[in-house]
Design a protein around this motif. Structure first.
Motif, mmCIF file in Angstrom:
data_model
loop_
_atom_site.group_PDB
_atom_site.id
_atom_site.type_symbol
_atom_site.label_atom_id
_atom_site.label_comp_id
_atom_site.label_asym_id
_atom_site.label_seq_id
_atom_site.Cartn_x
_atom_site.Cartn_y
_atom_site.Cartn_z
ATOM 1 N N UNK A 34 3.425 -4.293 -7.028
ATOM 2 C CA UNK A 34 3.372 -5.755 -6.945
ATOM 3 C C UNK A 34 1.955 -6.266 -6.686
ATOM 4 N N UNK A 35 1.794 -7.570 -6.898
ATOM 5 C CA UNK A 35 0.515 -8.222 -6.629
ATOM 6 C C UNK A 35 0.112 -8.058 -5.167
ATOM 7 N N UNK A 36 1.062 -8.245 -4.250
ATOM 8 C CA UNK A 36 0.738 -8.124 -2.828
ATOM 9 C C UNK A 36 0.362 -6.696 -2.460
ATOM 10 N N UNK A 37 1.016 -5.723 -3.090
ATOM 11 C CA UNK A 37 0.672 -4.323 -2.821
ATOM 12 C C UNK A 37 -0.755 -4.032 -3.267
ATOM 13 N N UNK A 38 -1.123 -4.516 -4.456
ATOM 14 C CA UNK A 38 -2.478 -4.297 -4.935
ATOM 15 C C UNK A 38 -3.503 -4.983 -4.042
ATOM 16 N N UNK A 39 -3.127 -6.133 -3.483
ATOM 17 C CA UNK A 39 -4.032 -6.800 -2.552
ATOM 18 C C UNK A 39 -4.342 -5.924 -1.348
ATOM 19 N N UNK A 40 -3.314 -5.250 -0.819
ATOM 20 C CA UNK A 40 -3.529 -4.363 0.330
ATOM 21 C C UNK A 40 -4.321 -3.125 -0.075
ATOM 22 N N UNK A 41 -4.034 -2.584 -1.258
ATOM 23 C CA UNK A 41 -4.757 -1.394 -1.705
ATOM 24 C C UNK A 41 -6.246 -1.686 -1.882
ATOM 25 N N UNK A 42 -6.565 -2.827 -2.490
ATOM 26 C CA UNK A 42 -7.955 -3.138 -2.822
ATOM 27 C C UNK A 42 -8.749 -3.662 -1.633
ATOM 28 N N UNK A 43 -8.060 -4.009 -0.549
ATOM 29 C CA UNK A 43 -8.746 -4.364 0.699
ATOM 30 C C UNK A 43 -8.901 -3.158 1.611
ATOM 31 N N UNK A 44 -8.292 -2.055 1.231
ATOM 32 C CA UNK A 44 -8.366 -0.856 2.057
ATOM 33 C C UNK A 44 -7.413 -0.864 3.228
ATOM 34 N N UNK A 45 -6.462 -1.807 3.233
ATOM 35 C CA UNK A 45 -5.528 -1.887 4.352
ATOM 36 C C UNK A 45 -4.464 -0.789 4.274
ATOM 37 N N UNK A 47 -3.260 2.886 2.077
ATOM 38 C CA UNK A 47 -3.586 3.909 1.085
ATOM 39 C C UNK A 47 -2.609 3.794 -0.078
ATOM 40 N N UNK A 48 -3.108 3.596 -1.293
ATOM 41 C CA UNK A 48 -2.187 3.425 -2.424
ATOM 42 C C UNK A 48 -1.487 4.729 -2.766
ATOM 43 N N UNK A 49 -0.305 4.656 -3.371
ATOM 44 C CA UNK A 49 0.342 5.872 -3.857
ATOM 45 C C UNK A 49 -0.492 6.508 -4.959
ATOM 46 N N UNK A 50 -0.312 7.786 -5.146
ATOM 47 C CA UNK A 50 -1.040 8.501 -6.187
ATOM 48 C C UNK A 50 -0.795 7.882 -7.565
ATOM 49 N N UNK A 51 0.454 7.455 -7.819
ATOM 50 C CA UNK A 51 0.788 6.899 -9.122
ATOM 51 C C UNK A 51 0.058 5.583 -9.364
ATOM 52 N N UNK A 52 -0.183 4.807 -8.307
ATOM 53 C CA UNK A 52 -0.917 3.547 -8.463
ATOM 54 C C UNK A 52 -2.347 3.817 -8.929
#
Length: 307
Positions: A34-45, A47-52
């Motif tokens: 989701x958009x909100x998930x990517x927001x957290x990943x790209x802020x470093x808040x 750790x994204x899943x490997x698949x992301x």
């Protein structure tokens, strides 16, 4: 507090997002996250899943090997699997004596001696060695995949190495062999653009960081470092800054065109930040201005002519 491993991965993902030309909404529409998930990943808040990571590499058209290697480092650090083995004793130093064992009474007549449990030290040490070795292998993988792209590797370089220099082949420092590649039969990849086609593009993503000239290199009053680079191969120049603070800004002007970059958050302040490229050629006057955050310091400008 974010670890250096997490910061490197996050900076790489943000670079891939810019290369893909997608907003957070676009990432949410073109991936499984989701958009909100990517927001957290790209802020470093988070750790994204490997698949992301794999899906973002696919959208950016970049090889996934180096990004997955960075993800392995960040995941190992966050999960605590980077525990280090205690260093061995120095040569000539007597090992620490083992605690004396208390005498045991012999077994009663007609009864077998009880089995003593095996000390877990050897097993724990071996496990720690395996963990440390796994992290070492991942680090080697990060460095090994730079032939396909160096955004990640650039972020791993120490302060005295330059990210855009890392795209070039290793060279001998002096003598007749200077500038020759050291790897057998290896050649740098060709740039992805030249001249006007590079205008406004990212120098690293376009593979313009080969055979560079440094036109300007300065340390500013605030302690930030500024460089202006010129690539004869691409026919472009760009600026970069590091050791910066949030709000710092660099502007590069050449032949009437101005390109800029600004430190927008704490993550930017830990990395090298580049301006987009602008077309230049020998004889072009290039002007770079560093504008520090706040109103207490003046901007500093420097000029050079492309050779």
């Amino acid at each position: 507090m974010r670890s250096p491993e997490r910061a490197r991965l996050t900076a790489t993902l943000r670079s891939l997002k810019e290369h893909a030309g997608l907003s957070l909404t676009g990432l949410g529409e073109h991936t499984s996250f989701s958009k909100s998930s990517w927001g957290r990943y790209l802020k470093g808040e988070t750790l994204p899943p490997r698949e992301a990571v794999r899906e973002l590499c696919r959208l950016a058209g970049e090889p996934e090997g180096r990004c997955l290697a960075l993800w392995e480092l960040a995941e190992s650090e966050s999960s605590g699997r980077t525990a280090r083995v205690p260093p061995p004793a120095r040569p000539g130093t007597a090992p620490e004596p083992e605690p004396a064992e208390e005498p045991e009474e012999g077994p009663a007549p007609g009864h077998p001696a009880p089995l003593r449990p095996t000390p877990p030290r050897a097993t724990a040490t071996a496990t720690a060695h395996r963990r440390s070795w796994r992290v070492t292998v991942v680090m080697v993988a990060v460095l090994a995949v730079t032939a396909g792209g160096v955004t990640a590797a650039a972020l791993l370089l120490p302060p005295d190495r330059t990210p855009d220099d890392s795209r070039g082949p290793a060279t001998t420092p002096t003598g007749a062999g200077a500038g020759a590649t050291t790897g057998p039969g290896t050649r740098p990849p060709p740039p992805r653009c030249q001249g006007g086609a590079c205008e406004g593009r990212d120098p690293l993503n376009m593979l313009c960081g080969i055979g560079l000239d440094t036109l300007i290199e300065r340390r500013t009053a605030s302690g930030a470092r500024l460089q202006v680079r010129y690539s004869a191969t691409c026919g472009t120049s760009w600026g970069r800054i590091w050791n910066t603070r949030v709000g710092d800004r660099v502007e590069l002007t050449a032949a009437g065109s101005t390109r800029s970059a600004e430190i927008t958050d704490a993550l930017d302040a830990t990395a090298y930040i580049y301006t987009p490229m602008t077309r230049t050629a020998p004889g072009t006057l290039v002007r770079a201005c560093f504008r520090p955050a706040g109103q207490t310091r003046r901007e500093e400008c420097f000029e050079a002519t492309v050779r």
